[in-house]
Scaffold this motif. Structure first.
Motif, PDB file in Angstrom:
ATOM      1  N   HIS A  20       1.866  -0.911  -1.521  1.00  0.00           N
ATOM      2  CA  HIS A  20       1.355   0.422  -1.883  1.00  0.00           C
ATOM      3  C   HIS A  20       0.869   1.089  -0.603  1.00  0.00           C
ATOM      4  CE1 HIS A  20      -2.654  -1.505  -1.645  1.00  0.00           C
ATOM      5  NE2 HIS A  20      -2.052  -2.527  -2.251  1.00  0.00           N
ATOM      6  N   TYR A  33       4.869  -7.891  -0.117  1.00  0.00           N
ATOM      7  CA  TYR A  33       3.714  -7.446  -0.887  1.00  0.00           C
ATOM      8  C   TYR A  33       2.976  -8.689  -1.361  1.00  0.00           C
ATOM      9  CZ  TYR A  33       6.578  -8.852  -4.841  1.00  0.00           C
ATOM     10  OH  TYR A  33       7.348  -9.598  -5.701  1.00  0.00           O
ATOM     11  N   ARG A  75       0.348  -3.949  -8.262  1.00  0.00           N
ATOM     12  CA  ARG A  75       0.216  -2.725  -7.461  1.00  0.00           C
ATOM     13  C   ARG A  75       1.499  -2.409  -6.690  1.00  0.00           C
ATOM     14  NH1 ARG A  75      -5.278  -3.004  -4.242  1.00  0.00           N
ATOM     15  NH2 ARG A  75      -4.731  -5.182  -4.044  1.00  0.00           N
ATOM     16  N   GLU A 104       5.977   0.293  -7.695  1.00  0.00           N
ATOM     17  CA  GLU A 104       6.805   1.359  -7.085  1.00  0.00           C
ATOM     18  C   GLU A 104       7.741   0.754  -6.031  1.00  0.00           C
ATOM     19  OE1 GLU A 104       8.028   5.112  -7.266  1.00  0.00           O
ATOM     20  OE2 GLU A 104       6.379   4.338  -8.500  1.00  0.00           O
ATOM     21  N   THR A 148      -5.160   6.721   0.185  1.00  0.00           N
ATOM     22  CA  THR A 148      -4.682   5.413  -0.301  1.00  0.00           C
ATOM     23  C   THR A 148      -5.848   4.699  -0.983  1.00  0.00           C
ATOM     24  OG1 THR A 148      -5.324   4.241   1.701  1.00  0.00           O
ATOM     25  CG2 THR A 148      -3.102   5.183   1.680  1.00  0.00           C
TER      26      THR A 148
END
Ligand SMILES: NC(=O)c1ccc[n+]([C@@H]2O[C@H](COP(=O)([O-])OP(=O)(O)OC[C@H]3O[C@@H](n4cnc5c(N)ncnc54)[C@H](OP(=O)(O)O)[C@@H]3O)[C@@H](O)[C@H]2O)c1
Length: 233
Positions: free
Chosen positions: A13, A36, A41, A44, A186
């Motif tokens: 993210h 990641y 989260r 996407e 963010t």
């Protein structure tokens, strides 16, 4: 800058995700690898066409095995960083919080610096970049506060500057650098945006700024602002 294979570490993210999306748009024929940690989260990211992989970068053996699976890389960007409740005063200092700040913001990125090396071609142009922060500048420190995050980013800057010298001495053309992305909306920054008077970037805008700064880098071992100007150490 021409990118065939790039890796974004910490792409679930925020600015890391923005970097993946911007790279896929700017270099549609490239392979973009992305790591990641938190799957929820990273939803996407998992919808993009990046080659995404769950990695806990604090587990060095996993990192070592992961890097072995990657091709030669033209660009590595490590976005890893965290700003917990910042210490405003000496009263707030604790060994636990300082240790955690140094672990996330300096020690884990340094593992990326260590294990990326075999994937970077010694003789071709490539980039090994770490997201730092303006508050890590000792020369620019006018207002104090934020002890742990500030000092951990200063430590990251020193570690990467030192690694840039080792890479150069070993004959690498790799440009290592630390970049302040500018204030960007963010998860990391959201609690601190209330009093911000200057411009706040979206993650995509921030990513585009960062990629421009990287493409314009003239030498290794630099601390750059989002607009390409040099920040005092
Ligand atoms: N946003 C700003 O205004 C701003 C300003 C100056 C500098 N920066 C720097 O820019 C970088 C990117 O930040 P961002 O704003 O995009 O924030 P973000 O969305 O919170 O992203 C932070 C990244 O660091 C990873 N991370 C956090 N704690 C970790 C840990 N303990 N172990 C491993 N990975 C960890 C996160 O991964 P998971 O969530 O998957 O764990 C995520 O990928 C950071 O280094 C930050 O210090 C940001």
């Amino acid at each position: 800058m021409d990118i065939k294979n790039a890796l974004i570490v910490g792409a679930g993210h925020g600015i890391g995700l923005g970097l993946v999306q911007s790279l896929l748009e700017q270099f549609p024929n490239s392979q973009i690898f992305a790591t990641y940690r938190d799957e929820k989260r990273a939803s996407e990211l998992l919808k993009t066409s990046a080659h995404s992989k769950y990695i806990d970068p604090s587990v060095e053996e996993d990192l070592l095995e992961y890097f072995k699976t990657l091709p030669e890389l033209d660009l590595v960007i490590c976005t890893i960083g965290a700003l917990q409740k910042p210490e405003k005063s000496l009263r707030d200092i604790s060994i636990e919080q300082l240790s955690e700040a140094f672990k996330v913001n300096a020690a884990i990125p340094m593992l990326i610096c260590k294990h990326a090396k075999p994937r970077l071609n010694k003789t071709s142009e490539n980039y090994l970049i770490f997201l730092s922060a303006m508050v890590g500048s000792i020369g620019d420190n006018q207002v104090g506060g934020w002890y742990g995050y500030r000092a951990a980013k200063s430590a990251l800057n020193q570690l990467i500057k030192t690694a840039s010298i080792e890479y150069s001495r070993a004959g690498y053309k790799t440009k290592l650098g630390v970049i302040h992305p500018g204030t960007t909306e963010t998860e990391l920054s959201k609690a601190f945006l209330g009093n911000v008077k200057h411009r706040v970037w979206t993650p995509i805008e921030s990513a585009q700024n960062i990629l421009k700064v990287i493409g314009d880098l003239k030498s290794t071992g630099e601390f750059k602002n989002w607009d390409g100007t040099t920040i005092p150490w």
